[in-house]
Design a protein around this motif. Sequence first.
Motif, PDB file in Angstrom:
ATOM      1  N   THR A   1      -8.036  -4.691   4.113  1.00 17.71           N
ATOM      2  CA  THR A   1      -8.489  -3.522   3.360  1.00 17.71           C
ATOM      3  C   THR A   1      -7.437  -2.420   3.415  1.00 17.71           C
ATOM      4  O   THR A   1      -6.576  -2.410   4.295  1.00 17.71           O
ATOM      5  CB  THR A   1      -9.811  -2.962   3.931  1.00 17.71           C
TER       6      THR A   1
ATOM      7  N   HIS B   1     -13.644   0.116 -10.972  1.00 20.25           N
ATOM      8  CA  HIS B   1     -12.897  -0.967 -10.325  1.00 20.25           C
ATOM      9  C   HIS B   1     -11.723  -1.315 -11.221  1.00 20.25           C
ATOM     10  O   HIS B   1     -11.860  -1.336 -12.447  1.00 20.25           O
ATOM     11  CB  HIS B   1     -13.768  -2.207 -10.148  1.00 20.25           C
TER      12      HIS B   1
ATOM     13  N   LEU C   1      -5.622  -8.811  -8.341  1.00 12.39           N
ATOM     14  CA  LEU C   1      -5.775  -8.438  -6.940  1.00 12.39           C
ATOM     15  C   LEU C   1      -4.626  -7.572  -6.431  1.00 12.39           C
ATOM     16  O   LEU C   1      -4.827  -6.656  -5.646  1.00 12.39           O
ATOM     17  CB  LEU C   1      -5.891  -9.698  -6.077  1.00 12.39           C
ATOM     18  N   VAL C   2      -3.413  -7.848  -6.892  1.00 13.99           N
ATOM     19  CA  VAL C   2      -2.232  -7.111  -6.446  1.00 13.99           C
ATOM     20  C   VAL C   2      -1.475  -6.622  -7.685  1.00 13.99           C
ATOM     21  O   VAL C   2      -0.382  -7.095  -7.994  1.00 13.99           O
ATOM     22  CB  VAL C   2      -1.335  -7.988  -5.538  1.00 13.99           C
TER      23      VAL C   2
ATOM     24  N   VAL D   1       0.832  -1.209   0.000  1.00 13.42           N
ATOM     25  CA  VAL D   1       0.000   0.000   0.000  1.00 13.42           C
ATOM     26  C   VAL D   1       0.868   1.261   0.000  1.00 13.42           C
ATOM     27  O   VAL D   1       0.561   2.231  -0.694  1.00 13.42           O
ATOM     28  CB  VAL D   1      -0.988  -0.024   1.191  1.00 13.42           C
TER      29      VAL D   1
ATOM     30  N   VAL E   1      -1.721   0.757 -11.049  1.00 14.19           N
ATOM     31  CA  VAL E   1      -2.761   1.395 -10.241  1.00 14.19           C
ATOM     32  C   VAL E   1      -2.738   2.905 -10.489  1.00 14.19           C
ATOM     33  O   VAL E   1      -3.793   3.529 -10.663  1.00 14.19           O
ATOM     34  CB  VAL E   1      -2.586   1.080  -8.739  1.00 14.19           C
TER      35      VAL E   1
ATOM     36  N   GLY F   1     -10.123  -6.140  -4.811  1.00 11.95           N
ATOM     37  CA  GLY F   1      -9.009  -5.380  -5.368  1.00 11.95           C
ATOM     38  C   GLY F   1      -9.221  -3.881  -5.231  1.00 11.95           C
ATOM     39  O   GLY F   1      -9.860  -3.414  -4.293  1.00 11.95           O
ATOM     40  N   TRP F   2      -8.685  -3.105  -6.180  1.00  9.97           N
ATOM     41  CA  TRP F   2      -8.713  -1.641  -6.125  1.00  9.97           C
ATOM     42  C   TRP F   2      -9.981  -1.068  -6.746  1.00  9.97           C
ATOM     43  O   TRP F   2     -10.439  -1.543  -7.783  1.00  9.97           O
ATOM     44  CB  TRP F   2      -7.517  -1.050  -6.865  1.00  9.97           C
ATOM     45  N   SER F   3     -10.502  -0.021  -6.114  1.00 11.98           N
ATOM     46  CA  SER F   3     -11.624   0.755  -6.647  1.00 11.98           C
ATOM     47  C   SER F   3     -11.335   2.228  -6.415  1.00 11.98           C
ATOM     48  O   SER F   3     -10.766   2.609  -5.388  1.00 11.98           O
ATOM     49  CB  SER F   3     -12.931   0.403  -5.930  1.00 11.98           C
TER      50      SER F   3
ATOM     51  N   TRP G   1      -8.886  -0.579  -1.436  1.00 12.60           N
ATOM     52  CA  TRP G   1      -8.517  -1.937  -1.804  1.00 12.60           C
ATOM     53  C   TRP G   1      -9.109  -2.901  -0.793  1.00 12.60           C
ATOM     54  O   TRP G   1      -9.147  -2.600   0.409  1.00 12.60           O
ATOM     55  CB  TRP G   1      -6.996  -2.073  -1.815  1.00 12.60           C
ATOM     56  N   SER G   2      -9.563  -4.042  -1.268  1.00 14.49           N
ATOM     57  CA  SER G   2      -9.957  -5.121  -0.361  1.00 14.49           C
ATOM     58  C   SER G   2      -9.483  -6.437  -0.955  1.00 14.49           C
ATOM     59  O   SER G   2      -9.320  -6.553  -2.183  1.00 14.49           O
ATOM     60  CB  SER G   2     -11.472  -5.160  -0.138  1.00 14.49           C
ATOM     61  N   GLU G   3      -9.270  -7.393  -0.087  1.00 12.00           N
ATOM     62  CA  GLU G   3      -8.787  -8.685  -0.560  1.00 12.00           C
ATOM     63  C   GLU G   3      -9.843  -9.422  -1.375  1.00 12.00           C
ATOM     64  O   GLU G   3      -9.539 -10.368  -2.083  1.00 12.00           O
ATOM     65  CB  GLU G   3      -8.312  -9.551   0.598  1.00 12.00           C
TER      66      GLU G   3
END
Length: 129
Positions: free
Chosen positions: A32, A76, A81-82, A9, A88, A58-60, A53-55
């Motif tokens: 998160t 989104h 996921l990573v 992060v 990003v 992913g990113w929003s 981000w959440s597991e």
Amino acid sequence: MARGLAAYVRTVAEAVGVPEEAVDFEVSDTATAYLGLARRWRNRPEHDLMLVWSERHGWSLAAETEPTQDPVVLAHFGPDLVPAPAEVARFVTDVLAGHGRGRPRPDLSVADDRARLTELLGAYLPGPR
């Protein structure tokens, strides 16, 4: 996992241009992260933007609203996921410039495998692993 998420992060925040004081993350029943962006969205210039981000998803990219309301999700990243921090950052830039609409909110199966998620995040830890 917490150390890897923190490193990831922070690396994403640096790529996006978010100062450390606007970054938060947590590992509990769901991992998160939150990055408060200094940029605004032209359709809601009165609201702050956030990258979350959440597991599971992913990113929003979202616009914050009133405290009692859910944020307005602009896009989104999905399905990775990573993703690499540079990807990003490009996602944020593209969406805010109107060049990218993102993808439907993914439900990522890797989230069910915390060992795999820990491995993916661990790649961002400094030094030998």
